[in-house]
Design an enzyme around this catalytic site. Sequence first.
Site, PDB file in Angstrom:
ATOM      1  N   GLU A   1      58.987 -16.876  24.085  1.00 16.30           N
ATOM      2  CA  GLU A   1      59.814 -16.129  24.824  1.00 16.30           C
ATOM      3  C   GLU A   1      60.333 -15.064  24.038  1.00 16.30           C
ATOM      4  OE1 GLU A   1      62.179 -13.858  26.310  1.00 16.30           O
ATOM      5  OE2 GLU A   1      63.733 -15.630  26.618  1.00 16.30           O
TER       6      GLU A   1
ATOM      7  N   CYS B   1      67.130 -10.039  25.612  1.00 19.57           N
ATOM      8  CA  CYS B   1      65.814  -9.676  25.616  1.00 19.57           C
ATOM      9  C   CYS B   1      65.202  -8.952  26.800  1.00 19.57           C
ATOM     10  CB  CYS B   1      64.978 -10.782  25.375  1.00 19.57           C
ATOM     11  SG  CYS B   1      65.157 -12.126  26.533  1.00 19.57           S
TER      12      CYS B   1
ATOM     13  N   GLU C   1      63.406  -2.328  20.650  1.00 18.39           N
ATOM     14  CA  GLU C   1      64.156  -3.254  21.026  1.00 18.39           C
ATOM     15  C   GLU C   1      65.614  -3.163  20.329  1.00 18.39           C
ATOM     16  OE1 GLU C   1      64.737  -7.571  22.947  1.00 18.39           O
ATOM     17  OE2 GLU C   1      63.602  -7.567  21.068  1.00 18.39           O
TER      18      GLU C   1
END
Length: 534
Positions: free
Chosen positions: A301, A335, A432
């Site tokens: 993940e 995330c 990110e």
Amino acid sequence: MAARRISSLLSCSLSYSSLLPKGRFCGVGRVVSGYSTSAGIENPINPSIKVHCTQLLINGNFVDSASGKTFPTYDPRTGDVIAHVAEGDAEDIDRAVCAARKAFDEGPWPKMTAYERSKVLFRFADLLDKHIEELATLETWDNGKPYEQSAKIELPMISRIIRYYAGWADKIHGLTIPADGPHLVQTIHEPIGVAGQIIPWNFPLLMFAWKVGPALACGCTIVLKSAEQTPLSALYAAKLLHEAGLPPGVLNVVSGFGPTAGAALASHMDVDKLAFTGSSETGKIVLELASKSNLKPVILELGGKSPFIVCKDADVDKAVELAHFALFFNQGQCCSAGSRTYVHEDVHDEFIEKAKARALKRSVGDPFKAGVEQGPQIDSEQFEKILRYIRSGIESGAILITGGDRLGSKGFYIQPTVFTNVKEDMLIAQDEIFGPVQSILKFRDMDEVIRRANSTRYGLAAGVFTNDLDTANTLSRALKVGTVWINCYDVFDAAIPFGGYKMSGQGREKGVHCLSNYLQVKAIVAPLKNPAWI
């Protein structure tokens, strides 16, 4: 590092309205409003609890690391040391894996009835509820997230996750299959064995529950490596799990660093399964180590750069509030953060003005104070990384309309930051950032926004804000992501699967889908002599 999400108190799923300011909770300080260099930043509240669990947990006992080394874990409000924690390395991982292997091959856990395993998990959930204050304090102190978020939102979701998988423990079963001939064919689901699990720093306890819950329900044993930035809450939770009746060796917790303890766990030849939550870059390393060792299966993940699409029919006030939550929640350290805010040109200018006003009203300060929405970033490394991205945005031509700097002189606080005039080729639209930086992009039509939203290496999640059913259906199917939230965001029910497309990972966590991560399917075939029917 990637991240993870939570749940409202009433529905056990997180909706943005559950975290909007509503005055006082049963808080621990006066209410703060507006981001400013408040006294709370310079003179933080001193938590009232003592830190007791700082050793490694191996074979049911808290022990020092083999080397005797420790490392400091820091308070992100000040940069001061909270405690020194045992630093595990390859030798400690090997000790933990040996304990987990023996507990799986010889111990009672996989041989125990599923109902007995479920009772241990239910008792653990009760203990989590009983010790909310201690767990929430450790989580906020070590991580920097608001105490109200830890205590009122995350801890109830964590116990809900454990109860969810406790309920599944005695409902895992195979099939009887009709074959083309006189044979009795059945499938059984067996625990996969020793599971290695590596959790991140942004939601330490929640990721503990996401991983430990299904693995234990399936009958596996575990070696879990906590993030070096946030080791305290996992150790305390593991202590409670043993109080609930977990046999020694079933869950082992090693605190340590990625290149040493993490790499040793990923490459260990006696680990049967690996689950990792973190950055996409680290995920590649974990996958490589797993494949080069015993080819153990891996669930990943990973990161995200999720689009949040505001359509032309949007109620702008509501869209601004939801987009604000989608990005700024948990200091932007999620995330699934809606970090690319696409706004239709018809409502773009109004949206920008209101997004700026909302960011200016965001309450930033000591996370132990009631009413604070945003605490500090996790550490100096993340703090400096975010500020570099902000400078990159300015240098590349994006327009900074608010924020863009640190708050105060102590700790790792950053002003809620909003950019407009953002283009896809800018780093702030590609990478990110994992911080409180909102990037607003203008679009004209459906085909354009679909193409642009999908033009990223990530595919974790997306948000769609519209009152048009056809628009919602078209976007939800066209977006190449694992989760699409329509007129909501970060809704994380225990039963809803979560995971990503592309470089956002592989496999799913939560829900019934997660059980397959920790199970092997075995087919058993036997001849039938003179069957009455086949």
